[in-house]
Design an enzyme around this catalytic site. Structure first.
Site, PDB file in Angstrom:
ATOM      1  N   TYR A  95     -23.404 -14.982  11.117  1.00 25.80           N
ATOM      2  CA  TYR A  95     -24.430 -14.928  12.171  1.00 25.80           C
ATOM      3  C   TYR A  95     -24.381 -13.600  12.922  1.00 25.80           C
ATOM      4  CZ  TYR A  95     -20.857 -15.997  15.792  1.00 25.80           C
ATOM      5  OH  TYR A  95     -19.769 -15.967  16.636  1.00 25.80           O
ATOM      6  N   CYS A  96     -25.541 -13.248  13.491  1.00 24.49           N
ATOM      7  CA  CYS A  96     -25.637 -12.198  14.515  1.00 24.49           C
ATOM      8  C   CYS A  96     -26.256 -12.869  15.733  1.00 24.49           C
ATOM      9  CB  CYS A  96     -26.439 -10.997  14.019  1.00 24.49           C
ATOM     10  SG  CYS A  96     -28.165 -11.351  13.595  1.00 24.49           S
ATOM     11  N   PHE A  97     -26.904 -12.130  16.614  1.00 23.24           N
ATOM     12  CA  PHE A  97     -27.368 -12.767  17.846  1.00 23.24           C
ATOM     13  C   PHE A  97     -28.525 -13.732  17.599  1.00 23.24           C
ATOM     14  CE2 PHE A  97     -29.786 -12.906  21.886  1.00 23.24           C
ATOM     15  CZ  PHE A  97     -28.829 -13.574  22.630  1.00 23.24           C
TER      16      PHE A  97
END
Length: 363
Positions: A95-97
């Site tokens: 994941y990222c933001f």
């Protein structure tokens, strides 16, 4: 190229799935999930530059700058680090933001190198929203039993004997008093919340009728229980643990003197005892006004004498502190409390009451 998105957030929590967080370190330090590891695609400086570019020139220019900053050499290093992590955590998710460009690029680079990984749909933001909403729902619908009792009664010891509990102080890495700070620092507020959300969801999945916690204020050290969840916790019944004063002195001595001194010595070596003494002394300084000048001086002198002599001597000031400072304070809190008292008893009686409450409908 098929890049898999997943949004089965519940299974991530229940299975404690490892998570690869590719946000910048500054984002990770602010808050992440309990099973996540940070191996960023952009470092803090690079992220800052890309952010400025995005605001001034838009998305296309920001992406172009990002590719320039993460050149082929840097890309190869990033991919190597991710693959090393995934070799040890083959079932991890990414994941990222917001689950967009950074995790999407990471996913495609890994795919090109022969490694497949699924990424969280909506990223960090979507998963955290799920955790907050689910935990609020569960805390609304779960019956809570709160274990209360005077300081040193062994509430945490009792809590650890039960299997339908959440240890709030353990999650906060703080024992909830002026002397409650551990050597290791407390988590960030978001890290504390995410760990609490995980525990509440896992507790619910185990099928318990009740959630058992210690009697806490909303603040535990410098972190605090989210407001809605704290309010739901306090729609609860109180079970009061009674422990004789001499036994409470022994419990407090074991935890704050023997165990803490051993930990300080392990970490700091010969300086450990001095650092422990300085920490305890600072704790008394924080409550000097509430202790009163005379009691403060008596206790500080006893602390200094015991530190220079036998550790057993610490029991004298512990007894004064418990009986003359903490006990009157707790009596006042109980009188003020609106929580109904369900039961009172010693450790074994309270243990049996809580165990029996899981089998009955009267609570």
């Amino acid at each position: 190229m098929s890049l898999v998105l997943i949004d089965d957030f519940l299974s991530i929590v229940l299975e404690n799935k490892p998570l690869l967080d590719v946000r910048a370190p500054v984002e990770f330090e602010k808050g992440a999930f309990p099973t996540s590891t940070n191996i960023p695609i952009l470092d803090d400086k690079q992220r800052h530059l890309v952010g400025i570019c995005y605001k001034k020139n838009g998305n296309e220019a920001a992406v172009k700058l990002g590719k320039k900053l993460v050149n082929k050499e840097v890309q190869a290093q990033r991919v190597f680090e991710w693959k090393t992590y995934l070799s040890e955590n083959p079932y991890a998710y990414l994941y990222c933001f917001r689950g967009g460009q950074r995790s999407g690029i990471t996913q495609s680079w890994l795919e090109e190198s022969g490694v497949s990984i699924s990424r969280l749909k909506g990223g960090y933001k979507a998963f955290r929203n799920f955790l907050m909403e689910k935990s609020q729902e569960l805390s609304t619908n779960t019956k809570t039993i709160i274990i209360g009792g005077n300081t040193g009664s062994g509430k945490t010891i009792l809590l650890n004997r039960l299997d339908n509990t959440v240890d709030l102080e353990g999650l906060a890495k703080h024992r909830g008093s002026s002397f409650g700070k551990f050597i290791s620092s407390q988590p960030s507020q978001i890290d504390f919340e995410n760990a609490l959300y995980y525990k509440l969801i896992q507790h619910s999945a185990q099928g318990h009728k009740h959630l058992v916690i210690e009697h806490e204020s909303r603040n535990i050290g410098r972190v605090y229980i989210p407001e809605v969840i704290f309010e739901n916790f306090n729609k609860a019944g109180l079970v009061i643990l009674h422990t004789p004063l001499d036994e409470r002195v022994e419990i407090t001595y074991e935890e704050y003197i023997i165990n803490d001194l051993a930990e300080y010595t392990t970490i700091f070596g010969q300086e450990g005892r001095v650092k422990w003494y300085e920490n305890m002394s600072a704790g008394f300084d924080r409550i000097k006004k509430r202790l009163g000048s005379e009691r403060y001086l008596i206790i500080k002198n006893l602390l200094a004498q015991s530190f220079a002599g036998s550790d057993e001597g610490h029991k004298e000031w512990i007894k004064i502190l418990l009986s003359e400072y903490y006990d009157p304070m707790y009596e006042y809190q109980i009188k003020k409390s609106s929580l109904p008292i369900l039961f009172e008893g010693n450790a074994q009686e309270v243990f049996e009451f809580i165990k029996n409450s899981e089998k009955s409908e009267f609570i």
